[in-house]
Design a protein around this motif. Structure first.
Motif, PDB file in Angstrom:
ATOM      1  N   GLY A 245       5.571  14.538  -2.548  1.00 20.60           N
ATOM      2  CA  GLY A 245       4.319  14.023  -2.065  1.00 20.60           C
ATOM      3  C   GLY A 245       3.427  12.798  -3.346  1.00 20.60           C
ATOM      4  O   GLY A 245       2.361  13.026  -3.031  1.00 20.60           O
ATOM      5  N   ASN A 246       3.618  12.444  -4.447  1.00 19.10           N
ATOM      6  CA  ASN A 246       2.813  12.177  -5.368  1.00 19.10           C
ATOM      7  C   ASN A 246       3.429  10.644  -5.509  1.00 19.10           C
ATOM      8  O   ASN A 246       3.161  10.489  -6.666  1.00 19.10           O
ATOM      9  N   LEU A 247       4.386  10.516  -5.151  1.00 20.98           N
ATOM     10  CA  LEU A 247       4.975   9.144  -5.453  1.00 20.98           C
ATOM     11  C   LEU A 247       3.592   8.095  -5.401  1.00 20.98           C
ATOM     12  O   LEU A 247       3.787   7.245  -6.266  1.00 20.98           O
ATOM     13  N   SER A 248       2.638   7.898  -4.661  1.00 20.62           N
ATOM     14  CA  SER A 248       1.191   7.079  -5.042  1.00 20.62           C
ATOM     15  C   SER A 248       0.909   7.145  -6.127  1.00 20.62           C
ATOM     16  O   SER A 248       0.042   5.934  -7.261  1.00 20.62           O
ATOM     17  N   ARG A 249       1.103   8.315  -7.087  1.00 23.94           N
ATOM     18  CA  ARG A 249       0.532   8.606  -8.657  1.00 23.94           C
ATOM     19  C   ARG A 249       1.413   8.306  -9.706  1.00 23.94           C
ATOM     20  O   ARG A 249       0.978   8.961 -10.717  1.00 23.94           O
ATOM     21  N   GLN A 250       2.492   7.263  -9.558  1.00 23.11           N
ATOM     22  CA  GLN A 250       3.323   7.356 -10.117  1.00 23.11           C
ATOM     23  C   GLN A 250       3.131   6.167 -10.758  1.00 23.11           C
ATOM     24  O   GLN A 250       2.618   5.250 -10.367  1.00 23.11           O
ATOM     25  N   LYS A 251       3.189   5.931 -12.796  1.00 28.08           N
ATOM     26  CA  LYS A 251       1.834   4.846 -13.050  1.00 28.08           C
ATOM     27  C   LYS A 251       2.555   3.958 -12.449  1.00 28.08           C
ATOM     28  O   LYS A 251       2.262   2.409 -12.543  1.00 28.08           O
ATOM     29  N   ASP A 252       4.023   3.043 -12.459  1.00 27.96           N
ATOM     30  CA  ASP A 252       4.904   1.791 -12.169  1.00 27.96           C
ATOM     31  C   ASP A 252       4.743   1.787 -10.531  1.00 27.96           C
ATOM     32  O   ASP A 252       5.883   1.162 -10.390  1.00 27.96           O
ATOM     33  N   VAL A 253       3.691   2.810  -9.795  1.00 28.33           N
ATOM     34  CA  VAL A 253       3.519   1.931  -8.287  1.00 28.33           C
ATOM     35  C   VAL A 253       2.524   1.441  -8.410  1.00 28.33           C
ATOM     36  O   VAL A 253       1.204   2.164  -8.765  1.00 28.33           O
ATOM     37  N   THR A 254       2.482   0.315  -7.338  1.00 29.81           N
ATOM     38  CA  THR A 254       0.912  -0.070  -6.935  1.00 29.81           C
ATOM     39  C   THR A 254       0.708  -0.291  -5.630  1.00 29.81           C
ATOM     40  O   THR A 254       1.589  -0.837  -5.020  1.00 29.81           O
ATOM     41  N   ILE A 255      -0.245   0.251  -4.480  1.00 29.05           N
ATOM     42  CA  ILE A 255      -0.199   0.446  -3.689  1.00 29.05           C
ATOM     43  C   ILE A 255      -1.204  -0.544  -3.257  1.00 29.05           C
ATOM     44  O   ILE A 255      -2.971  -0.124  -3.477  1.00 29.05           O
ATOM     45  N   LEU A 256      -0.387  -1.986  -2.322  1.00 32.24           N
ATOM     46  CA  LEU A 256      -1.949  -2.959  -1.648  1.00 32.24           C
ATOM     47  C   LEU A 256      -2.172  -3.102  -0.763  1.00 32.24           C
ATOM     48  O   LEU A 256      -1.142  -2.144  -0.177  1.00 32.24           O
TER      49      LEU A 256
END
Length: 296
Positions: A245-256
């Motif tokens: 449940g922490n995918l969005s907090r990965q440093k190389d994952v960008t959510i736009l």
């Protein structure tokens, strides 16, 4: 329509197995007990659910159309009825049923039937994907890259026999076969590079797992999840982060947040939408402006 004409058409794939067919027949009885007329319409080929839904809309044959299946079935039905005032019900008998989980559609059929018969609904805005196969609506997400490669690789026969286990096996096999090319993703006119991308209307992915911090189902936009790193190790890391449940907090994952997405290079990359293979790149994704009323 007057109450005596309240009617539901249930669209299902008859080749899905006896167990699913039995559940659909029981669901008809539950709808009847809740005060609705109901009938089953069976599909004969891919895309037939869209044809049946469109006919029902044109003939004003019902107040509700129930998609008996997973997200792919829901998307096919939505293609034929989005923009109309008919309400879409979902009988979640698919593999992941992500949209049903997203909208908290009851998996207890008696409660679901009562909700559908009650007439309450919410409005969502599907997206439109244009790929090498042409245009289609999607209700949950589009994937380009590794997850699409898995969807293209999964055996339909194995999927029917084992459900989610088929995707696990296809994923393990794809880790050693996929080459992880870098793609250029144009998001509302701005170019980004990524190893994989998921364009999502919802917050969930592959069932109950959180992909993005918030759902965009009720918005005329979608979330664009860009995975910056390629390779087997990074794919495993992303999968573990999704499960935790922490995918969005990965440093190389960008959510736009966006209204349009285009991927022109590289060409011939696999594309999937709502868990079904949908051709190859180049693609364009946008909002067609056809709302969908869904029973909740």
């Amino acid at each position: 329509m007057p109450d005596q004409n309240v009617k539901a058409i249930i669209i299902m794939n008859p080749t899905a197995g006896r167990r699913r067919m039995g559940r659909v027949v029981r669901f008809v009885r539950l709808l009847q007990q809740a005060g609705m007329q109901a009938q089953i319409m069976s599909t004969r080929y891919r895309g037939h659910a869209t044809v049946l839904a469109r006919m029902a809309v044109q003939e004003r044959a019902c107040t509700h159309i129930v998609a008996a299946g997973g997200d792919g079935t829901v998307a096919e039905v939505a293609e034929g009825m989005a923009g109309s005032d008919i309400i879409l019900g979902i009988l979640p008998v698919g593999t992941a049923n992500v949209l049903a989980r997203e909208l908290r559609v009851p998996f207890y059929d008696a409660s679901n039937a009562r909700n559908i018969a009650g007439g309450a609904c919410t409005v969502i805005w599907p997206g439109c994907l244009r790929s090498s196969e042409g245009a289609c609506l999607f209700v949950q997400m589009v994937g380009v890259g590794f997850d699409a490669h898995v969807v293209h690789a999964v055996s339909t026969r194995l999927k029917k026999a084992t459900g989610r286990a088929a995707y696990v096996l296809a994923t393990l096999g794809s880790l050693w076969k996929y080459t992880f090319p870098t793609m250029t993703v144009c998001v509302d006119g701005v170019s980004h590079t990524a190893a994989s991308v998921i364009v999502s209307k919802g917050a969930l992915y592959a069932g109950k797992y959180v992909l993005t911090p918030r759902s965009m189902q009720e918005s005329r936009q979608f979330s664009v999840v860009l995975f910056g790193a390629a390779g087997i190790g990074n794919s495993i890391r992303y999968a573990i982060a999704l499960l935790r449940g922490n995918l969005s907090r990965q440093k190389d994952v960008t959510i736009l947040t966006a209204k349009t997405v285009e991927i022109n290079t590289p060409r011939n990359m696999p594309v999937q939408s709502d868990g079904d293979a949908r051709g190859l790149t180049p693609i364009r994704i946008d909002m067609p402006g056809r709302a969908l009323r869904i029973a909740v």
